[in-house]
Write an enzyme that holds these catalytic residues in place. Structure first.
Site, PDB file in Angstrom:
ATOM      1  N   SER A  28     103.931  -7.696   1.989  1.00 32.83           N
ATOM      2  CA  SER A  28     103.443  -8.424   0.815  1.00 32.83           C
ATOM      3  C   SER A  28     102.363  -9.427   1.242  1.00 32.83           C
ATOM      4  O   SER A  28     101.702  -9.217   2.255  1.00 32.83           O
ATOM      5  CB  SER A  28     104.600  -9.031   0.034  1.00 32.83           C
ATOM      6  OG  SER A  28     105.372  -9.819   0.869  1.00 32.83           O
ATOM      7  N   GLY A  29     102.190 -10.509   0.481  1.00 32.85           N
ATOM      8  CA  GLY A  29     101.014 -11.378   0.670  1.00 32.85           C
ATOM      9  C   GLY A  29     100.677 -11.728   2.113  1.00 32.85           C
ATOM     10  O   GLY A  29      99.593 -11.413   2.612  1.00 32.85           O
ATOM     11  N   HIS A  30     101.613 -12.376   2.819  1.00 30.21           N
ATOM     12  CA  HIS A  30     101.308 -12.807   4.183  1.00 30.21           C
ATOM     13  C   HIS A  30     101.069 -11.608   5.103  1.00 30.21           C
ATOM     14  O   HIS A  30     100.129 -11.605   5.905  1.00 30.21           O
ATOM     15  CB  HIS A  30     102.448 -13.691   4.704  1.00 30.21           C
ATOM     16  CG  HIS A  30     102.252 -14.150   6.100  1.00 30.21           C
ATOM     17  ND1 HIS A  30     101.188 -14.945   6.481  1.00 30.21           N
ATOM     18  CD2 HIS A  30     102.958 -13.889   7.233  1.00 30.21           C
ATOM     19  CE1 HIS A  30     101.260 -15.171   7.784  1.00 30.21           C
ATOM     20  NE2 HIS A  30     102.315 -14.539   8.266  1.00 30.21           N
ATOM     21  N   ASP A  77     108.871  -2.623   5.353  1.00 31.58           N
ATOM     22  CA  ASP A  77     109.239  -3.592   4.314  1.00 31.58           C
ATOM     23  C   ASP A  77     110.558  -3.161   3.692  1.00 31.58           C
ATOM     24  O   ASP A  77     110.802  -1.964   3.505  1.00 31.58           O
ATOM     25  CB  ASP A  77     108.140  -3.667   3.243  1.00 31.58           C
ATOM     26  CG  ASP A  77     108.237  -4.963   2.448  1.00 31.58           C
ATOM     27  OD1 ASP A  77     107.394  -5.851   2.684  1.00 31.58           O
ATOM     28  OD2 ASP A  77     109.161  -5.102   1.623  1.00 31.58           O
ATOM     29  N   ASP A  78     111.396  -4.155   3.358  1.00 33.96           N
ATOM     30  CA  ASP A  78     112.705  -3.832   2.782  1.00 33.96           C
ATOM     31  C   ASP A  78     112.623  -3.465   1.311  1.00 33.96           C
ATOM     32  O   ASP A  78     113.586  -2.950   0.750  1.00 33.96           O
ATOM     33  CB  ASP A  78     113.679  -4.995   2.996  1.00 33.96           C
ATOM     34  CG  ASP A  78     114.055  -5.111   4.458  1.00 33.96           C
ATOM     35  OD1 ASP A  78     113.875  -4.117   5.196  1.00 33.96           O
ATOM     36  OD2 ASP A  78     114.493  -6.197   4.877  1.00 33.96           O
ATOM     37  N   GLY A 105     106.184 -14.970   5.931  1.00 31.62           N
ATOM     38  CA  GLY A 105     105.763 -16.370   5.873  1.00 31.62           C
ATOM     39  C   GLY A 105     106.879 -17.371   6.087  1.00 31.62           C
ATOM     40  O   GLY A 105     106.642 -18.463   6.616  1.00 31.62           O
ATOM     41  N   HIS A 116      92.064 -31.531  19.518  1.00 34.43           N
ATOM     42  CA  HIS A 116      92.381 -31.434  20.945  1.00 34.43           C
ATOM     43  C   HIS A 116      93.787 -31.932  21.279  1.00 34.43           C
ATOM     44  O   HIS A 116      94.327 -32.813  20.624  1.00 34.43           O
ATOM     45  CB  HIS A 116      91.359 -32.238  21.759  1.00 34.43           C
ATOM     46  CG  HIS A 116      91.409 -33.709  21.432  1.00 34.43           C
ATOM     47  ND1 HIS A 116      92.246 -34.578  22.073  1.00 34.43           N
ATOM     48  CD2 HIS A 116      90.751 -34.426  20.492  1.00 34.43           C
ATOM     49  CE1 HIS A 116      92.097 -35.794  21.565  1.00 34.43           C
ATOM     50  NE2 HIS A 116      91.198 -35.723  20.589  1.00 34.43           N
ATOM     51  N   HIS A 157     104.423 -23.469  10.660  1.00 32.67           N
ATOM     52  CA  HIS A 157     103.377 -22.960   9.758  1.00 32.67           C
ATOM     53  C   HIS A 157     102.448 -24.122   9.399  1.00 32.67           C
ATOM     54  O   HIS A 157     102.888 -25.112   8.818  1.00 32.67           O
ATOM     55  CB  HIS A 157     104.027 -22.380   8.499  1.00 32.67           C
ATOM     56  CG  HIS A 157     103.053 -21.809   7.521  1.00 32.67           C
ATOM     57  ND1 HIS A 157     103.447 -21.168   6.375  1.00 32.67           N
ATOM     58  CD2 HIS A 157     101.691 -21.765   7.492  1.00 32.67           C
ATOM     59  CE1 HIS A 157     102.388 -20.747   5.691  1.00 32.67           C
ATOM     60  NE2 HIS A 157     101.307 -21.117   6.344  1.00 32.67           N
ATOM     61  N   ILE A 172      99.595 -27.036   2.227  1.00 30.27           N
ATOM     62  CA  ILE A 172      98.155 -26.819   2.052  1.00 30.27           C
ATOM     63  C   ILE A 172      97.430 -28.163   1.907  1.00 30.27           C
ATOM     64  O   ILE A 172      97.868 -29.056   1.190  1.00 30.27           O
ATOM     65  CB  ILE A 172      97.921 -25.886   0.842  1.00 30.27           C
ATOM     66  CG1 ILE A 172      96.470 -25.457   0.737  1.00 30.27           C
ATOM     67  CG2 ILE A 172      98.417 -26.506  -0.463  1.00 30.27           C
ATOM     68  CD1 ILE A 172      96.274 -24.242  -0.164  1.00 30.27           C
TER      69      ILE A 172
HETATM   70  C1  LIG Z   1     106.772 -30.576  -0.818  1.00 28.80           C
HETATM   71  C2  LIG Z   1     107.312 -29.325  -1.476  1.00 28.80           C
HETATM   72  C3  LIG Z   1     107.733 -28.314  -0.394  1.00 28.80           C
HETATM   73  C4  LIG Z   1     108.546 -29.803  -2.256  1.00 28.80           C
HETATM   74  O1  LIG Z   1     109.123 -28.733  -2.928  1.00 28.80           O
HETATM   75  P1  LIG Z   1     110.589 -28.944  -3.624  1.00 28.80           P
HETATM   76  O2  LIG Z   1     111.626 -29.120  -2.567  1.00 28.80           O
HETATM   77  O3  LIG Z   1     110.759 -27.841  -4.601  1.00 28.80           O
HETATM   78  O4  LIG Z   1     110.467 -30.339  -4.343  1.00 28.80           O
HETATM   79  P2  LIG Z   1     110.235 -30.689  -5.883  1.00 28.80           P
HETATM   80  O5  LIG Z   1     109.179 -29.825  -6.489  1.00 28.80           O
HETATM   81  O6  LIG Z   1     111.587 -30.741  -6.501  1.00 28.80           O
HETATM   82  O7  LIG Z   1     109.646 -32.159  -5.783  1.00 28.80           O
HETATM   83  C5  LIG Z   1     110.408 -33.278  -5.357  1.00 28.80           C
HETATM   84  C6  LIG Z   1     109.600 -34.514  -5.749  1.00 28.80           C
HETATM   85  O8  LIG Z   1     108.420 -34.616  -4.929  1.00 28.80           O
HETATM   86  C7  LIG Z   1     107.237 -34.538  -5.752  1.00 28.80           C
HETATM   87  N1  LIG Z   1     106.291 -33.656  -5.055  1.00 28.80           N
HETATM   88  C8  LIG Z   1     106.501 -32.389  -4.687  1.00 28.80           C
HETATM   89  N2  LIG Z   1     105.441 -31.924  -3.991  1.00 28.80           N
HETATM   90  C9  LIG Z   1     104.546 -32.924  -3.952  1.00 28.80           C
HETATM   91  C10 LIG Z   1     103.271 -33.049  -3.365  1.00 28.80           C
HETATM   92  N3  LIG Z   1     102.738 -32.037  -2.666  1.00 28.80           N
HETATM   93  N4  LIG Z   1     102.628 -34.221  -3.463  1.00 28.80           N
HETATM   94  C11 LIG Z   1     103.188 -35.251  -4.156  1.00 28.80           C
HETATM   95  N5  LIG Z   1     104.406 -35.196  -4.723  1.00 28.80           N
HETATM   96  C12 LIG Z   1     105.083 -34.045  -4.621  1.00 28.80           C
HETATM   97  C13 LIG Z   1     107.684 -33.952  -7.079  1.00 28.80           C
HETATM   98  O9  LIG Z   1     106.840 -34.387  -8.112  1.00 28.80           O
HETATM   99  C14 LIG Z   1     109.094 -34.511  -7.176  1.00 28.80           C
HETATM  100  O10 LIG Z   1     109.014 -35.861  -7.588  1.00 28.80           O
HETATM  101  P3  LIG Z   1     110.059 -36.472  -8.655  1.00 28.80           P
HETATM  102  O11 LIG Z   1     111.424 -36.338  -7.992  1.00 28.80           O
HETATM  103  O12 LIG Z   1     109.593 -37.879  -8.816  1.00 28.80           O
HETATM  104  O13 LIG Z   1     109.933 -35.637  -9.866  1.00 28.80           O
HETATM  105  C15 LIG Z   1     106.271 -28.652  -2.425  1.00 28.80           C
HETATM  106  O14 LIG Z   1     106.093 -29.384  -3.623  1.00 28.80           O
HETATM  107  C16 LIG Z   1     104.896 -28.483  -1.793  1.00 28.80           C
HETATM  108  O15 LIG Z   1     104.043 -29.401  -1.739  1.00 28.80           O
HETATM  109  N6  LIG Z   1     104.634 -27.290  -1.278  1.00 28.80           N
HETATM  110  C17 LIG Z   1     103.428 -26.971  -0.605  1.00 28.80           C
HETATM  111  C18 LIG Z   1     103.020 -25.538  -0.921  1.00 28.80           C
HETATM  112  C19 LIG Z   1     101.989 -25.019   0.052  1.00 28.80           C
HETATM  113  O16 LIG Z   1     101.384 -25.740   0.802  1.00 28.80           O
HETATM  114  N7  LIG Z   1     101.812 -23.732   0.045  1.00 28.80           N
HETATM  115  C20 LIG Z   1     100.913 -23.098   0.981  1.00 28.80           C
HETATM  116  C21 LIG Z   1     101.533 -21.825   1.471  1.00 28.80           C
HETATM  117  S1  LIG Z   1     100.433 -20.916   2.473  1.00 28.80           S
END
Ligand SMILES: CC(C)(COP(=O)(O)OP(=O)(O)OC[C@H]1O[C@@H](n2cnc3c(N)ncnc32)[C@H](O)[C@@H]1OP(=O)(O)O)[C@@H](O)C(=O)NCCC(=O)NCCS
Length: 215
Positions: free
Chosen positions: A11-13, A34-35, A68, A135, A144, A165
């Site tokens: 899939s994606g990754h 893939d499963d 991923g 560095h 990741h 991200i």
């Molecule tokens: C941090 C993260 C992992 C948290 O996910 P989660 O465990 O489902 O947490 P929730 O969505 O329940 O958020 C918890 C709290 O943090 C806040 N929050 C979540 N992500 C945030 C972010 N990136 N920046 C600021 N606040 C964030 C939410 O608003 C929530 O606040 P609240 O309790 O006041 O409502 C997710 O939000 C995130 O940022 N993922 C990054 C995705 C990414 O980079 N993908 C790239 C893949 S290649």
């Protein structure tokens, strides 16, 4: 090294991993496992079986885990290592890798990444599109670093951590193992307790035990 490559995960990754492998032009053929049996092919590359079948292909293929999720990738790569599989590292041709950079097996470095000199990157890591790692960093196994994340000089990221991200880590900082750093977060001091950190500056919002995201 073998002349065929098998990628676990179609899939994606896994597709991005396959794209990089195609561009490296080192393998005569590439196939997926893939499963999800509804996948017969992905990106025009054949899915030849389920992930557990990897162990029957160890003699014929280099094998790469294109999953991923950090902990799933770790479990599968460790089983493959125990069976003596040949696990390459994959580097997109557009990535810039400095002098004295070490990259371990099962790590993928995607398009547009810059890894500056004297950095060590462990096994099974994902250095995603357009990330920069400056560095003297130490990136431990099964980390990741998501697209567009930037790590300044002399940063250490602990085993299995996941930087979201566009996150930023200032220089000379340590992030302990099993952390998740949210999208766009800015880390300005050491993180010494595992958990989920978000915001600018990054603050801990949870121990991460109730969330499966990025584990
Ligand atoms: C941090 C993260 C992992 C948290 O996910 P989660 O465990 O489902 O947490 P929730 O969505 O329940 O958020 C918890 C709290 O943090 C806040 N929050 C979540 N992500 C945030 C972010 N990136 N920046 C600021 N606040 C964030 C939410 O608003 C929530 O606040 P609240 O309790 O006041 O409502 C997710 O939000 C995130 O940022 N993922 C990054 C995705 C990414 O980079 N993908 C790239 C893949 S290649």
């Amino acid at each position: 090294m073998k002349n065929k490559l098998l990628i676990i995960g179609a899939s994606g990754h896994g597709k991005v991993v396959a794209d990089i492998a195609l561009k490296m032009n080192k393998w005569a053929s590439i196939a997926f496992l893939d499963d999800d049996t509804s996948f017969k092919s992905s990106m025009g590359i054949e899915v030849i079986g389920k992930s557990a079948e990897a162990f029957t292909h160890i003699n014929g293929y280099d094998i790469f885990v294109g999953i991923g999720n950090n902990s799933t990738r770790e479990k599968i790569q460790k089983k493959l290592e125990a069976e003596g599989a040949s696990i390459p590292s994959l580097i997109h041709p557009s990535a810039v890798i400095g002098e004295q950079v070490e990259l371990a097996s099962g790590t993928v470095v995607m398009a547009g990444v810059v890894v500056n000199c004297c950095t060590t990157i462990g096994k099974g890591c994902i250095i995603n599109t357009g990330a920069t790692i400056d560095h003297d960093n130490t990136i431990e196994d099964f980390v990741h670093i998501s697209p567009g994340a930037h790590l300044a000089g002399t940063v250490k990221v602990g085993h299995g951590s996941w930087l979201g991200i566009g996150s930023i880590v200032s220089n000379n900082l340590n992030i302990i193992k099993a952390c998740r750093i949210g999208a766009g977060a800015v880390v300005i001091k050491d993180i010494t307790e595992s958990g989920i950190y978000v915001g600018v500056p990054a603050r801990r919002v949870s121990n991460g035990k109730d969330s499966n995201i990025g584990k």
